[in-house]
Design a protein around this motif. Structure first.
Motif, PDB file in Angstrom:
ATOM      1  N   LEU A  42      -8.587   2.489  11.532  1.00 48.22           N
ATOM      2  CA  LEU A  42      -7.148   2.309  11.005  1.00 48.22           C
ATOM      3  C   LEU A  42      -6.889   0.904  10.900  1.00 48.22           C
ATOM      4  O   LEU A  42      -6.882   0.286  12.243  1.00 48.22           O
ATOM      5  N   SER A  43      -6.560   0.054   9.887  1.00 47.68           N
ATOM      6  CA  SER A  43      -6.285  -1.185   9.728  1.00 47.68           C
ATOM      7  C   SER A  43      -4.853  -1.393   9.603  1.00 47.68           C
ATOM      8  O   SER A  43      -4.103  -1.207   8.591  1.00 47.68           O
ATOM      9  N   ALA A  44      -4.307  -2.244  10.646  1.00 46.39           N
ATOM     10  CA  ALA A  44      -2.972  -2.652  10.564  1.00 46.39           C
ATOM     11  C   ALA A  44      -2.657  -4.025   9.856  1.00 46.39           C
ATOM     12  O   ALA A  44      -3.067  -5.009  10.569  1.00 46.39           O
ATOM     13  N   ASN A  45      -2.054  -4.098   8.684  1.00 48.96           N
ATOM     14  CA  ASN A  45      -2.022  -5.225   7.973  1.00 48.96           C
ATOM     15  C   ASN A  45      -0.508  -5.624   7.965  1.00 48.96           C
ATOM     16  O   ASN A  45       0.445  -5.136   7.369  1.00 48.96           O
ATOM     17  N   GLN A  46      -0.451  -6.793   8.683  1.00 47.24           N
ATOM     18  CA  GLN A  46       0.885  -7.265   9.187  1.00 47.24           C
ATOM     19  C   GLN A  46       1.722  -7.648   7.991  1.00 47.24           C
ATOM     20  O   GLN A  46       2.892  -7.514   7.785  1.00 47.24           O
ATOM     21  N   ALA A  47       1.142  -8.451   7.132  1.00 43.43           N
ATOM     22  CA  ALA A  47       2.045  -9.162   5.952  1.00 43.43           C
ATOM     23  C   ALA A  47       2.259  -8.192   4.717  1.00 43.43           C
ATOM     24  O   ALA A  47       3.245  -8.214   4.138  1.00 43.43           O
ATOM     25  N   SER A  48       1.227  -7.294   4.619  1.00 43.81           N
ATOM     26  CA  SER A  48       1.514  -6.332   3.444  1.00 43.81           C
ATOM     27  C   SER A  48       2.280  -5.029   3.826  1.00 43.81           C
ATOM     28  O   SER A  48       2.384  -4.091   3.303  1.00 43.81           O
ATOM     29  N   ASN A  49       2.875  -5.020   5.406  1.00 45.30           N
ATOM     30  CA  ASN A  49       3.615  -3.857   5.991  1.00 45.30           C
ATOM     31  C   ASN A  49       3.055  -2.241   5.745  1.00 45.30           C
ATOM     32  O   ASN A  49       3.611  -1.705   5.252  1.00 45.30           O
ATOM     33  N   ASP A  50       1.497  -2.344   6.044  1.00 45.92           N
ATOM     34  CA  ASP A  50       0.897  -1.102   5.943  1.00 45.92           C
ATOM     35  C   ASP A  50      -0.293  -0.873   6.815  1.00 45.92           C
ATOM     36  O   ASP A  50      -0.551  -1.678   7.612  1.00 45.92           O
ATOM     37  N   ILE A  51      -0.642   0.422   7.011  1.00 43.66           N
ATOM     38  CA  ILE A  51      -1.676   0.892   7.712  1.00 43.66           C
ATOM     39  C   ILE A  51      -2.694   1.553   6.974  1.00 43.66           C
ATOM     40  O   ILE A  51      -2.185   2.301   6.489  1.00 43.66           O
ATOM     41  N   VAL A  52      -3.925   0.954   6.721  1.00 41.31           N
ATOM     42  CA  VAL A  52      -4.647   1.723   5.810  1.00 41.31           C
ATOM     43  C   VAL A  52      -6.063   2.409   6.676  1.00 41.31           C
ATOM     44  O   VAL A  52      -6.614   1.749   7.727  1.00 41.31           O
ATOM     45  N   VAL A  53      -6.288   3.674   6.158  1.00 45.52           N
ATOM     46  CA  VAL A  53      -7.308   4.402   6.938  1.00 45.52           C
ATOM     47  C   VAL A  53      -8.845   4.190   6.065  1.00 45.52           C
ATOM     48  O   VAL A  53      -8.939   4.159   5.011  1.00 45.52           O
ATOM     49  N   PHE A  54      -9.757   3.981   6.982  1.00 41.93           N
ATOM     50  CA  PHE A  54     -11.118   3.757   6.474  1.00 41.93           C
ATOM     51  C   PHE A  54     -11.985   4.860   7.301  1.00 41.93           C
ATOM     52  O   PHE A  54     -11.820   5.305   8.366  1.00 41.93           O
ATOM     53  N   GLU A  55     -12.967   5.538   6.282  1.00 38.45           N
ATOM     54  CA  GLU A  55     -13.914   6.509   7.051  1.00 38.45           C
ATOM     55  C   GLU A  55     -15.000   5.534   7.627  1.00 38.45           C
ATOM     56  O   GLU A  55     -15.290   4.603   6.767  1.00 38.45           O
ATOM     57  N   ASP A  66     -18.942   5.634   8.680  1.00 36.55           N
ATOM     58  CA  ASP A  66     -20.291   6.537   8.913  1.00 36.55           C
ATOM     59  C   ASP A  66     -20.900   6.105  10.350  1.00 36.55           C
ATOM     60  O   ASP A  66     -21.106   5.312  10.582  1.00 36.55           O
ATOM     61  N   VAL A  67     -20.683   7.676  10.880  1.00 36.54           N
ATOM     62  CA  VAL A  67     -21.039   7.408  12.051  1.00 36.54           C
ATOM     63  C   VAL A  67     -22.664   7.123  12.412  1.00 36.54           C
ATOM     64  O   VAL A  67     -23.159   6.902  13.491  1.00 36.54           O
ATOM     65  N   GLU A  68     -23.422   7.138  11.461  1.00 32.41           N
ATOM     66  CA  GLU A  68     -25.028   6.754  11.658  1.00 32.41           C
ATOM     67  C   GLU A  68     -25.072   5.281  11.530  1.00 32.41           C
ATOM     68  O   GLU A  68     -25.674   4.621  12.352  1.00 32.41           O
ATOM     69  N   THR A  69     -24.364   4.666  10.545  1.00 36.85           N
ATOM     70  CA  THR A  69     -24.677   3.215  10.193  1.00 36.85           C
ATOM     71  C   THR A  69     -23.398   2.383  10.747  1.00 36.85           C
ATOM     72  O   THR A  69     -23.608   1.180  11.062  1.00 36.85           O
ATOM     73  N   GLY A  70     -22.277   2.852  10.907  1.00 36.36           N
ATOM     74  CA  GLY A  70     -21.122   2.244  11.251  1.00 36.36           C
ATOM     75  C   GLY A  70     -20.301   1.760  10.153  1.00 36.36           C
ATOM     76  O   GLY A  70     -19.315   0.903  10.405  1.00 36.36           O
ATOM     77  N   LYS A  71     -20.813   1.641   8.963  1.00 38.76           N
ATOM     78  CA  LYS A  71     -20.109   1.147   7.629  1.00 38.76           C
ATOM     79  C   LYS A  71     -19.138   1.815   7.334  1.00 38.76           C
ATOM     80  O   LYS A  71     -19.014   3.011   7.665  1.00 38.76           O
ATOM     81  N   LEU A  72     -18.108   1.067   6.960  1.00 37.59           N
ATOM     82  CA  LEU A  72     -16.881   1.588   6.382  1.00 37.59           C
ATOM     83  C   LEU A  72     -16.506   1.858   4.915  1.00 37.59           C
ATOM     84  O   LEU A  72     -17.111   1.109   4.317  1.00 37.59           O
ATOM     85  N   THR A  73     -15.723   2.848   4.571  1.00 31.52           N
ATOM     86  CA  THR A  73     -15.331   3.120   3.312  1.00 31.52           C
ATOM     87  C   THR A  73     -13.668   3.249   3.287  1.00 31.52           C
ATOM     88  O   THR A  73     -13.399   4.245   3.991  1.00 31.52           O
ATOM     89  N   GLN A  74     -13.236   2.568   2.252  1.00 33.19           N
ATOM     90  CA  GLN A  74     -12.011   2.807   2.342  1.00 33.19           C
ATOM     91  C   GLN A  74     -11.294   4.035   1.831  1.00 33.19           C
ATOM     92  O   GLN A  74     -11.912   4.321   0.722  1.00 33.19           O
TER      93      GLN A  74
END
Length: 355
Positions: free
Chosen positions: A314-327, A329-337
């Motif tokens: 979960l990314s807390a974005n101060q200036a855009s006033n939002d929290i965005v969730v990413f999945e 990949d538990v194998e590679t560690g890579k993120l998908t919004q």
């Protein structure tokens, strides 16, 4: 047989603009498509950092303000039944603009970093989370960037996993200080040594590997991840990895560094014009490799955190006033919004509950 849906909960520190704002709680239930945030302790000024004990019934936050003799450190009781907060104690941080809190591994001590004050303070955590001030240490010095480093700026205080050391990042002096921590002493902190980073780096936050043998430092002003070996209180440089491409043009402002719960990946946020999340993986030779850079999903990703099972970030974005969730990949560690996003005023810290 029905199974209870998994809900991930976080405390959310914010910057505040009015009395109705303050500390928040975020609850995320993916299977029910729910992402909700609510204010659970309004009326506190700029509670930009928050931690809780392992039971989740004691919460510690701060007021990032500049008053005499500094900002404030606040302890709160948290009802596990209805998840409400009530103030238990409040003490000065003894330095302007406190910005970071750390509980010792045994949860009996608390430290606070004072950014503008260039100092940090230690407290004993008593019964009912009452705080007793033990010690304040003032740093001295400066570094090469006169607009940012004309005086000390303590940005984080982090206990080693064994509780024997406290590492203190000072953006203003370009140093990471290693303090011995003796919990039986009336003043528990004594300087052991310091490590000078590359001038102009501006060390901000750091995290230990799970076994305490490595330290990962995010350098705010140069957008670099510094990797160190750590043994017997000594930092030995191992790697220096840029968060930006060689041809990148624009402002930077590296902010947070975190380790995945399984210890296989390092994540770092970069603000400025980049607004990105960087993912690192450990290679067979023990070194780390940048494997992904992706947008934070918003503007000024000051902070982020991962769920305890490592499935989401979960990314807390101060200036855009939002929290965005990413999945994740538990194998590679890579993120998908994902499409999950929730609005909240100036979110700047996420503390995972339930560990």
């Amino acid at each position: 047989m029905t199974t209870t849906p998994i809900t991930y909960s976080f405390l959310v520190g914010t910057y505040t603009d009015n009395e109705s704002q303050g500390l928040n709680q975020l609850d995320f239930t993916p299977s029910e498509n729910k992402l909700e945030v609510r204010t659970i302790f309004p009326g506190i000024q700029n509670p930009s950092f928050v931690v809780a004990n392992s039971e989740g019934d004691k919460v510690f936050t701060l007021e990032e303000i500049d008053t005499v003799p500094g900002g404030n450190v606040v302890s709160l009781g948290r009802s596990l039944k209805d998840q409400t907060l009530s103030k238990l104690s409040e003490l000065p941080s003894f330095g302007d603009h406190p910005c970071y809190l750390a509980l010792s591994p045994n949860e009996e001590f608390l430290t606070v970093a004072n950014y503008s004050g260039g100092s940090f303070s230690a407290y004993k955590v008593g019964e009912n989370a009452g705080l007793t001030h033990l010690q304040t240490i003032q740093h001295e010095g400066s570094s090469i960037n006169q607009s940012r480093q004309s005086s000390p700026h303590v940005h984080s205080t982090v206990f080693s996993p064994d509780g024997k050391f406290l590492l203190v990042s000072d953006l203003g002096t370009d140093q990471v200080y290693v303090y011995d921590f003796d919990q039986n002493a009336s003043e528990p902190l004594t300087l052991n040594n310091t490590y000078k980073v590359t001038p102009g780096d501006g060390p901000r936050h750091l995290v230990f590997s799970n076994d305490g043998s490595e330290v990962f430092v995010v350098e705010e002003m140069t957008a670099v991840l510094s990797v160190f070996d750590f043994k017997d209180g000594e930092l030995t440089p191992k790697q220096r990895i840029s968060l930006i491409a060689d041809n990148y043009e624009g402002k930077v402002g590296a902010a947070e560094v975190r380790l995945s719960p399984d210890g296989t990946n390092i994540y770092v946020s970069n603000r400025g014009d980049a607004n990105s999340l960087s993912v690192f993986a450990k290679k067979d030779d023990g070194n780390y490799l940048l494997i992904q850079q992706t947008t934070s999903g918003g503007s000024i990703p000051r902070n982020f955190n991962l769920t305890a099972d490592g499935k989401y970030l979960l990314s807390a974005n101060q200036a855009s006033n939002d929290i965005v969730v990413f999945e994740r990949d538990v194998e590679t560690g890579k993120l998908t919004q994902t499409s999950w996003k929730v609005e909240i005023n100036k979110p700047v810290y996420l503390f995972r509950l339930g560990d």
